[in-house]
Design a protein around this motif. Sequence first.
Motif, PDB file in Angstrom:
ATOM      1  N   TRP A 100       1.417  -1.356   0.039  1.00  0.00           N
ATOM      2  CA  TRP A 100       0.282   0.168  -0.415  1.00  0.00           C
ATOM      3  C   TRP A 100       0.623   1.487   0.032  1.00  0.00           C
ATOM      4  N   LYS A 101       1.320   1.116   0.473  1.00  0.00           N
ATOM      5  CA  LYS A 101       3.087   2.310  -0.182  1.00  0.00           C
ATOM      6  C   LYS A 101       3.806   2.624  -0.635  1.00  0.00           C
ATOM      7  N   LYS A 102       3.678   1.455  -1.577  1.00  0.00           N
ATOM      8  CA  LYS A 102       4.371   2.006  -3.063  1.00  0.00           C
ATOM      9  C   LYS A 102       3.703   2.339  -4.172  1.00  0.00           C
ATOM     10  N   ALA A 103       1.990   1.555  -3.591  1.00  0.00           N
ATOM     11  CA  ALA A 103       0.778   1.730  -4.633  1.00  0.00           C
ATOM     12  C   ALA A 103       0.487   2.710  -4.408  1.00  0.00           C
ATOM     13  N   ALA A 104       0.792   3.851  -3.396  1.00  0.00           N
ATOM     14  CA  ALA A 104      -0.204   5.514  -3.261  1.00  0.00           C
ATOM     15  C   ALA A 104      -0.128   6.771  -3.965  1.00  0.00           C
ATOM     16  N   LEU A 108      -3.300   6.652  -7.119  1.00  0.00           N
ATOM     17  CA  LEU A 108      -4.105   8.022  -7.240  1.00  0.00           C
ATOM     18  C   LEU A 108      -3.561   8.909  -8.240  1.00  0.00           C
ATOM     19  N   LEU A 109      -2.824   8.447  -9.124  1.00  0.00           N
ATOM     20  CA  LEU A 109      -2.859   9.070 -10.896  1.00  0.00           C
ATOM     21  C   LEU A 109      -4.092   8.172 -11.475  1.00  0.00           C
ATOM     22  N   ALA A 110      -4.034   6.561 -11.261  1.00  0.00           N
ATOM     23  CA  ALA A 110      -4.594   6.245 -12.034  1.00  0.00           C
ATOM     24  C   ALA A 110      -6.520   6.222 -11.655  1.00  0.00           C
ATOM     25  N   ALA A 111      -6.592   6.733 -10.361  1.00  0.00           N
ATOM     26  CA  ALA A 111      -7.570   7.678 -10.258  1.00  0.00           C
ATOM     27  C   ALA A 111      -8.594   8.616 -10.274  1.00  0.00           C
ATOM     28  N   VAL A 112      -7.210   9.092 -10.178  1.00  0.00           N
ATOM     29  CA  VAL A 112      -7.610  10.781 -11.097  1.00  0.00           C
ATOM     30  C   VAL A 112      -7.855  10.289 -12.651  1.00  0.00           C
ATOM     31  N   VAL A 113      -7.372   9.905 -13.499  1.00  0.00           N
ATOM     32  CA  VAL A 113      -7.209   9.280 -14.332  1.00  0.00           C
ATOM     33  C   VAL A 113      -8.476   8.980 -15.087  1.00  0.00           C
ATOM     34  N   SER A 143     -15.334   9.107  -9.281  1.00  0.00           N
ATOM     35  CA  SER A 143     -14.824   9.393  -8.228  1.00  0.00           C
ATOM     36  C   SER A 143     -14.651   8.346  -6.260  1.00  0.00           C
ATOM     37  N   GLU A 144     -15.735   7.431  -6.696  1.00  0.00           N
ATOM     38  CA  GLU A 144     -15.999   7.095  -5.591  1.00  0.00           C
ATOM     39  C   GLU A 144     -14.377   5.935  -5.313  1.00  0.00           C
ATOM     40  N   PHE A 145     -13.960   6.033  -6.317  1.00  0.00           N
ATOM     41  CA  PHE A 145     -12.279   5.532  -6.160  1.00  0.00           C
ATOM     42  C   PHE A 145     -11.356   6.358  -5.661  1.00  0.00           C
ATOM     43  N   ALA A 151      -6.463   8.201   0.098  1.00  0.00           N
ATOM     44  CA  ALA A 151      -6.629   8.291   2.290  1.00  0.00           C
ATOM     45  C   ALA A 151      -4.967   7.474   1.823  1.00  0.00           C
ATOM     46  N   LEU A 152      -4.559   7.069   1.101  1.00  0.00           N
ATOM     47  CA  LEU A 152      -3.749   5.963   1.002  1.00  0.00           C
ATOM     48  C   LEU A 152      -2.546   7.498   0.559  1.00  0.00           C
ATOM     49  N   TRP A 153      -2.967   8.691  -0.065  1.00  0.00           N
ATOM     50  CA  TRP A 153      -1.944   8.893  -1.285  1.00  0.00           C
ATOM     51  C   TRP A 153      -1.237  10.054   0.100  1.00  0.00           C
ATOM     52  N   VAL A 154      -1.988  10.340   0.627  1.00  0.00           N
ATOM     53  CA  VAL A 154      -2.180  11.429   1.750  1.00  0.00           C
ATOM     54  C   VAL A 154      -1.346  10.991   3.317  1.00  0.00           C
ATOM     55  N   GLY A 155      -1.849   9.312   3.437  1.00  0.00           N
ATOM     56  CA  GLY A 155      -0.705   9.232   4.531  1.00  0.00           C
ATOM     57  C   GLY A 155      -0.016   8.585   3.877  1.00  0.00           C
ATOM     58  N   LEU A 156       0.696   7.700   2.950  1.00  0.00           N
ATOM     59  CA  LEU A 156       2.544   7.931   2.644  1.00  0.00           C
ATOM     60  C   LEU A 156       2.871   9.514   2.413  1.00  0.00           C
ATOM     61  N   ILE A 157       2.001  10.738   2.380  1.00  0.00           N
ATOM     62  CA  ILE A 157       2.760  11.787   2.644  1.00  0.00           C
ATOM     63  C   ILE A 157       2.754  12.340   3.919  1.00  0.00           C
ATOM     64  N   LEU A 158       1.796  11.506   3.849  1.00  0.00           N
ATOM     65  CA  LEU A 158       2.100  12.344   5.822  1.00  0.00           C
ATOM     66  C   LEU A 158       2.759  11.924   6.901  1.00  0.00           C
ATOM     67  N   LEU A 159       3.025  10.312   6.258  1.00  0.00           N
ATOM     68  CA  LEU A 159       4.303   9.968   7.097  1.00  0.00           C
ATOM     69  C   LEU A 159       5.447  10.074   6.761  1.00  0.00           C
ATOM     70  N   ARG A 160       6.045  10.156   5.451  1.00  0.00           N
ATOM     71  CA  ARG A 160       7.198  10.659   5.675  1.00  0.00           C
ATOM     72  C   ARG A 160       7.779  12.099   5.841  1.00  0.00           C
ATOM     73  N   LYS A 161       6.613  13.009   6.458  1.00  0.00           N
ATOM     74  CA  LYS A 161       7.184  13.983   7.314  1.00  0.00           C
ATOM     75  C   LYS A 161       6.836  14.347   8.577  1.00  0.00           C
ATOM     76  N   GLN A 162       6.641  12.756   8.911  1.00  0.00           N
ATOM     77  CA  GLN A 162       6.074  12.716  10.915  1.00  0.00           C
ATOM     78  C   GLN A 162       6.990  13.475  11.584  1.00  0.00           C
ATOM     79  N   THR A 163       8.302  13.402  11.483  1.00  0.00           N
ATOM     80  CA  THR A 163       9.414  14.875  11.872  1.00  0.00           C
ATOM     81  C   THR A 163       8.859  15.989  11.513  1.00  0.00           C
ATOM     82  N   ASN A 164       8.112  16.145  10.688  1.00  0.00           N
ATOM     83  CA  ASN A 164       7.916  18.047  10.408  1.00  0.00           C
ATOM     84  C   ASN A 164       6.157  18.271  10.258  1.00  0.00           C
ATOM     85  N   LEU A 165       5.672  17.233  10.899  1.00  0.00           N
ATOM     86  CA  LEU A 165       4.066  18.678  11.420  1.00  0.00           C
ATOM     87  C   LEU A 165       4.431  19.421  12.275  1.00  0.00           C
TER      88      LEU A 165
END
Length: 411
Positions: A100-104, A108-113, A143-145, A151-165
């Motif tokens: 899920w971390k690799k697929a975020a 997201l790009l596939a869902a937007v397209v 839009s359902e997807f 949710a997965l993409w925001v979770g990945l970004i916030l994980l990488r910024k965990q020390t700078n929140l």
Amino acid sequence: MTTTQTRPAPASPERPARRGLAARISLGKVFAPVPSEFLLISSTAVLLTGFGLVMVLAATSATATAAGQEPYEAMLKQLVFASIGLPVMFIVSRFPLAFWKKAAWPLLLAAVVFQLLVFTPLGVEAYGNRNWIEIAGLQAQPSEFLKLALALWVGLILLRKQTNLGVWHHVFIPVIPVSVAVIATVLAGHDLGTVIILVLVVLGALFFSGVKLRLFILPAILGAVMLAVFAITSPNRVARIMSFLDQRCVDYFDSCYQPLHGIWALAGGGIFGRGLGNSREKYDWLPAAPNDYIFAIVGEELGLIGCAVVLALFALFAVGAFHVIRKTDDPFVRVVAGAITVWIVGQALINIGVVLRVFPVLGVPLPFMSQGGTSLLSGLIACGVLLSFARTLPVKRSAQPVRSPRRVASR
């Protein structure tokens, strides 16, 4: 007298010596015990889906028969998506956390397209919203997807910024600009209900990431202002809001028609209901009976008791999901699970609130229960992600009885 000990002969290449042991290990992984949260989330999702199939049949059989169609047609279509979604939910639950971390980003790009297809000739407009596509006679709502992908993409970004929140620009960039761009693809189709849920997904992710309250309030205010501007710029939505504020609701034949019939359906059911299949409002009095107002049909046919069962199932789902959020040590799991929980439980509360006239009509389906294959499929896949997260939690094993040491016989 000495005895000669013979060593066992080595296994031949044709017959491996540990095949039986390997089979036992493989089966052990398949049937390994799962946490109680896994059972709670999966069982409530299955029960709500089955309950929804029964209510879709009850809500559509009369109008389908009057139109010369088979009474089971709508339910069978929903059953096809349930038959696909439930196995997919359990298959997805086997995916590891690293997937899920690799697929975020790709998801997201596939869902937007996929969402942008609504602005091509494949797009379909209904009730002033352009949020569907039609391929070979089958309709889907892309839009359902976006909800799960965001949710997965925001979770990945916030994980990488965990020390700078604690720093505002690390929290807002790129979460807010990208989220606004994604939501804008739905906003362009004038689907306010889905926009509200997407905003809740982002706010839920920020809240469970541990962002400071002062930094959380700013995105909340921004989302509220954006939704307010979007609502007052549409005459149709202004009419809905005004009819909601007018408690007498005198405009019966226009904006008040569906809300009033939804309330009358609940009132007609009383405590025990009219009986399954005996709804009166489903005879084309309530236009969105199998969709946004299926909770009204539940109240009319099964009464207050049926409504309480639905609310109890969603409450149990929320309990299982919040236990995953509370017990996990992984920030990614906490943020994504929180966003999914806010999405599903929040959408259910909004839908029920619309039926009860607590909120104006927003066009939001009831998760797992409303008619709509795309909504059902996306909700079950999101449950599969929650179940995948639940598998990472420690399993409490029952205490084994202490055995007394065996006596060693003396030679």
